[in-house]
Design a protein around this motif. Structure first.
Motif, PDB file in Angstrom:
ATOM      1  N   HIS A   1       1.977  -2.828   2.469  1.00 58.49           N
ATOM      2  CA  HIS A   1       3.101  -3.219   3.336  1.00 58.49           C
ATOM      3  C   HIS A   1       4.399  -2.600   2.820  1.00 58.49           C
ATOM      4  O   HIS A   1       4.648  -2.612   1.618  1.00 58.49           O
ATOM      5  N   VAL A   2       5.198  -2.079   3.753  1.00 62.89           N
ATOM      6  CA  VAL A   2       6.549  -1.615   3.405  1.00 62.89           C
ATOM      7  C   VAL A   2       7.488  -1.973   4.532  1.00 62.89           C
ATOM      8  O   VAL A   2       7.196  -1.705   5.706  1.00 62.89           O
ATOM      9  N   SER A   3       8.610  -2.575   4.180  1.00 66.36           N
ATOM     10  CA  SER A   3       9.637  -2.860   5.186  1.00 66.36           C
ATOM     11  C   SER A   3      10.903  -2.123   4.827  1.00 66.36           C
ATOM     12  O   SER A   3      11.247  -1.991   3.648  1.00 66.36           O
TER      13      SER A   3
ATOM     14  N   LYS B   1       8.965  -3.459   9.675  1.00 62.94           N
ATOM     15  CA  LYS B   1       7.693  -3.204   8.993  1.00 62.94           C
ATOM     16  C   LYS B   1       7.160  -1.820   9.347  1.00 62.94           C
ATOM     17  O   LYS B   1       6.459  -1.651  10.340  1.00 62.94           O
TER      18      LYS B   1
ATOM     19  N   ASN C   1       2.254  -1.843   7.708  1.00 62.53           N
ATOM     20  CA  ASN C   1       2.001  -3.259   7.932  1.00 62.53           C
ATOM     21  C   ASN C   1       0.510  -3.599   7.778  1.00 62.53           C
ATOM     22  O   ASN C   1      -0.212  -3.704   8.754  1.00 62.53           O
TER      23      ASN C   1
ATOM     24  N   PRO D   1       5.683   0.433  -2.160  1.00 65.75           N
ATOM     25  CA  PRO D   1       5.375  -0.627  -1.193  1.00 65.75           C
ATOM     26  C   PRO D   1       5.826  -1.997  -1.683  1.00 65.75           C
ATOM     27  O   PRO D   1       6.003  -2.200  -2.880  1.00 65.75           O
ATOM     28  N   ASP D   2       5.999  -2.920  -0.743  1.00 65.97           N
ATOM     29  CA  ASP D   2       6.362  -4.299  -1.108  1.00 65.97           C
ATOM     30  C   ASP D   2       5.120  -5.023  -1.613  1.00 65.97           C
ATOM     31  O   ASP D   2       5.200  -5.942  -2.411  1.00 65.97           O
ATOM     32  N   LYS D   3       3.962  -4.591  -1.104  1.00 66.89           N
ATOM     33  CA  LYS D   3       2.713  -5.294  -1.400  1.00 66.89           C
ATOM     34  C   LYS D   3       1.546  -4.332  -1.185  1.00 66.89           C
ATOM     35  O   LYS D   3       1.666  -3.389  -0.408  1.00 66.89           O
TER      36      LYS D   3
ATOM     37  N   ASP E   1       1.805   1.561  14.390  1.00 65.45           N
ATOM     38  CA  ASP E   1       2.580   0.424  13.878  1.00 65.45           C
ATOM     39  C   ASP E   1       2.249   0.117  12.420  1.00 65.45           C
ATOM     40  O   ASP E   1       2.125  -1.061  12.025  1.00 65.45           O
ATOM     41  N   GLY E   2       2.077   1.155  11.634  1.00 64.79           N
ATOM     42  CA  GLY E   2       1.915   0.973  10.186  1.00 64.79           C
ATOM     43  C   GLY E   2       0.556   0.513   9.724  1.00 64.79           C
ATOM     44  O   GLY E   2       0.407   0.072   8.576  1.00 64.79           O
TER      45      GLY E   2
END
Ligand SMILES: Nc1ncnc2c1ncn2[C@@H]1O[C@H](COP(=O)(O)OP(=O)(O)OP(=O)(O)O)[C@@H](O)[C@H]1O
Length: 291
Positions: A57-59, A64, A67, A102-104, A266-267
């Protein structure tokens, strides 16, 4: 350096060497759990994957861009990635190469190298080469000199003022020149090459580093039909020896080179399969035509 510092450095080096022989990641867990021995500096692909992304995940400012992206690539595979504008293809490559964090999620090179623990330059040095859309060769230098320069980025020559390729390196240079269809243009100034030839030269510069995984962003954009066809042949020659991830919008080109195609939207992965399979997928038709 004091003897104390030297001793400390030697101990740290020994510890690092032991860890890499055991195939441990810096976090210690994952590879140690497999308990597998592999040669230091080599990517462990014994689990059949050279690249592995899981639930990434990256925002950007709450948006997002990536995602829940999960995908993996087999050693020697030539994977094509398609998707509408803004699907997250470039961001995915930025994550793999360490440009974006990435965030996660998990991003592994082989089974043991946690790419999220490495910087961009380290990732490149480990054998992940990236080709951006626009060719960036040294226009004033000859084709041969550009390839020489690509060799000269290794540690051995960074410390010397003059770089002279060894006999073995000269052989490799010759091989790469032939592979990229520029054997007859070795002495030509890179600035005088056609757009397609510049793209091949840049791929050649990556090949001089003998990358294990090549990420190629829209490699045939702006090429003539003949150049596109030659690039397809080039990629087919490279697969097997290298793993390739090719992001492209040109479906004719994808059809020529592809085995498995991943569709991003959409990621995240929307569909995966042969080009015919994904093109027949209602969800894929919807994102390409329905917007
Ligand atoms: N640094 C950033 N800051 C804000 N938004 C970003 C940033 N980078 C990418 N995005 C957004 O994230 C989304 C994914 O972008 P990305 O460039 O990865 O898509 P793409 O699939 O490569 O698109 P294209 O085919 O047009 O190159 C887009 O909506 C983009 O605007």
């Amino acid at each position: 350096m004091t003897p104390d510092l030297m001793e400390e450095g030697a101990q740290r080096f020994e510890k690092l060497q032991t860890a890499s022989v055991l195939g441990r990641t810096e976090s210690g867990g994952r590879a140690a759990a497999y308990g597998r021995l592999h040669t230091p500096g080599e990517v462990d692909t014994t689990h059949g994957r050279i690249l592995y992304l899981e639930d990434v995940h990256v925002s950007f400012d709450g948006f997002k861009a990536i995602n829940g992206l999960s995908l993996d690539i087999a050693p020697g595979e030539l994977r094509c990635v398609i998707g509408p504008n803004g699907a997250g293809k470039t961001t995915m490559m930025d994550i793999i190469t360490g440009k974006t964090r990435p965030d996660k999620g998990q991003v592994f090179f082989g089974s043991t190298i946690d790419l999220l623990r490495h910087r961009e330059a380290e990732i490149a040095a480990m054998g992940i080469g990236r080709k951006f859309q626009k060719p960036t060769v040294f226009e004033q230098l000859s084709v041969y000199e550009n390839l020489e320069l690509a060799l000269a980025t290794d540690k051995r020559v960074r410390h010397s003022m003059v770089f002279r390729p060894t006999g073995e390196e000269k052989d490799r240079l010759g091989e790469v020149l032939t592979t990229i269809h520029l054997a007859d243009s070795a002495a030509r100034q890179a600035g005088n090459l056609s757009h397609g030839q510049k793209q091949w030269l840049e791929i050649g510069m990556l090949l001089m580093q003998d990358p294990k995984l090549l990420l190629l962003d829209e490699p045939v954009a702006g090429m003539t039909d003949e150049e596109t066809e030659r690039t397809a042949q080039l990629f087919l020659t490279l697969k097997g020896k290298h793993s390739l991830m090719v992001v492209e919008h040109d479906m004719g080109f994808i059809r020529t080179i592809s085995e498995k195609v991943t569709v991003l939207c959409d990621g995240a992965v929307l569909a995966e399969g042969t080009l015919d399979e994904v093109q027949a997928d209602e969800r894929v038709i919807e994102v390409y035509l329905g917007r």
